[in-house]
Design an enzyme around this catalytic site. Structure first.
Site, short mmCIF file in Angstrom:
data_model
loop_
_atom_site.label_atom_id
_atom_site.label_comp_id
_atom_site.label_asym_id
_atom_site.label_seq_id
_atom_site.Cartn_x
_atom_site.Cartn_y
_atom_site.Cartn_z
CG HIS A 273 14.68 8.56 0.84
ND1 HIS A 273 14.26 7.30 1.20
CD2 HIS A 273 14.20 8.76 -0.43
CE1 HIS A 273 13.58 6.75 0.22
NE2 HIS A 273 13.52 7.62 -0.78
CB CYS A 342 14.05 5.03 7.70
SG CYS A 342 12.78 4.81 6.44
NE ARG A 351 8.75 4.62 8.52
CZ ARG A 351 9.24 3.48 8.06
NH1 ARG A 351 10.32 2.94 8.62
NH2 ARG A 351 8.66 2.87 7.04
#
Length: 374
Positions: A273, A342, A351
């Site tokens: 993340h 991300c 991305r």
């Protein structure tokens, strides 16, 4: 005031006879003088004067009823046929017609005409009611009226409901944002820290892990010295099992299966993340060519060096995980590493990719590599 006239009389009550006037050129005689001196003095009495001297005037005879003086307050007799409150000499507004009947009938007639009239004066209106005494108890009508005033209208109720709905929604959104941006990081950091300590304890106790790992099982530790990142690496990229716990996931399942660090060739692909849930890859966009990325396993330190990056690409561009990824600058097979996350921050629309190549493989028995010592 002027005193009334009084009559002067003698002792006998009769008016004295005036003496005879002497003739012209004659002197008064001794008898006349003696009579004048011996005559009794007149007596002043309070009896009213009854005789009135005639008045000589050119004015026409007075009317039977003299004109009314507006300044006087005395009573007068109203001639027959003249309305009450009016005068023939001083005409005024016509008096209201007399309503036959008693006082109640006259009051009803006055109400029908729009208010009570007093004589020929202007119409009077009812005075506004005085303020209610606060100590006086309310009547039933007043209590009902105040109850109706206190009762909110449907529009007021609807506006209150909408306002409460907006406030509740705002509070819930604020709590959700707080949970995502703060609490998930707190919980993920705790879980990742526990997983790291567990791995280190297992390695220190001599427990060896097999070469194949179950999804969600930790098997290595990632170090990025420039970003001060230390996070466990687990098998798989499941959000629930791996990523949401603050760990870095390894693309080890088909169709996105990548190589392991100890393989002689291949691309070691990792994902994590960028925001929330520990956000271990939040600042990998700051990495530049030459920065070190170290993968620590049970027996070896694998040191990689950043070579290039791809700031934006589609989430479906899986070619970045190829053994020789296009756009990375690599031209032949080798031992590579790929970091994916991300972008932009707080979204998952695109991305961000960072590539590196292995530059050192150092056994743990020889101590930490220079990249972790500096």
């Amino acid at each position: 005031m002027t005193a009334p006239l009084r009559r002067v009389t003698g002792e006998s009550g009769r008016a004295p006879r005036p003496p005879a006037a002497p003739g012209p050129g004659s002197a008064p005689g001794p008898r006349a003088t003696e009579d004048a001196l011996t005559a009794p003095m007149p007596r002043i009495t309070d009896e009213p004067r009854t005789a009135r001297l005639p008045r000589v005037t050119d004015e026409p005879p007075a009317a039977p009823f003299p004109p009314v003086d507006d300044e006087t307050m005395a009573l007068r007799v109203v001639p027959a046929g003249e309305p009450v409150g009016a005068s023939a000499a001083s005409p005024g507004p016509a008096a209201s017609p007399v309503t036959p009947g008693g006082r109640a009938a006259r009051r009803k007639a006055a109400k029908r005409r729009g208010g009570r009239r007093t004589g020929a004066g202007p119409r009077t209106t009812t005075a506004p009611p005085a303020e209610r005494d606060p100590q006086r108890p309310l009547t039933r009508v007043e209590a009902r009226r105040q109850a109706r005033l206190r009762k909110p209208s449907p529009a007021t109720l609807a506006s209150r409901a909408i306002g409460e709905l907006f406030i509740t929604t705002g509070v819930l959104m604020l709590l959700f944002v707080t949970y995502q941006l703060w609490w998930t990081n707190v919980r993920a950091h705790a879980q990742a820290g526990n997983a790291t300590h567990r791995l280190q304890d297992d390695w220190a106790s001599g427990k060896r892990s097999p070469g194949v790992f179950e999804p969600g099982q930790g098997f290595a530790i990632l170090h990025i010295p420039k970003l001060d990142v230390v996070a466990p690496i687990a098998e798989g990229i499941s959000n629930k099992r791996v990523l949401d716990k603050g760990m870095v996931g390894h693309y080890g399942e088909a169709p996105l299966k990548t190589a392991m660090p100890q393989d002689r060739t291949g691309n070691f692909g990792l994902a994590a993340h960028r925001n929330t849930h520990g956000e271990p890859f939040r600042y990998i966009n700051r990495l530049s060519p030459g920065d070190a990325v170290v993968v620590e396993t049970q027996d070896t330190y694998f040191v990689y060096q950043v070579t290039s990056s791809l700031p934006v690409t589609s989430p479906s561009n899986v070619s970045v995980l190829d053994p020789v990824p296009p756009g990375s600058g690599f031209t032949r097979p080798g031992r590579y590493i790929t970091l994916t996350t991300c972008t932009p921050e707080f979204t998952s629309k695109y991305r961000l990719i960072v590539w590196g190549k292995m530059v050192q493989e150092r056994p743990r028995a020889k101590g930490k590599p220079d990249a972790l010592i500096e």
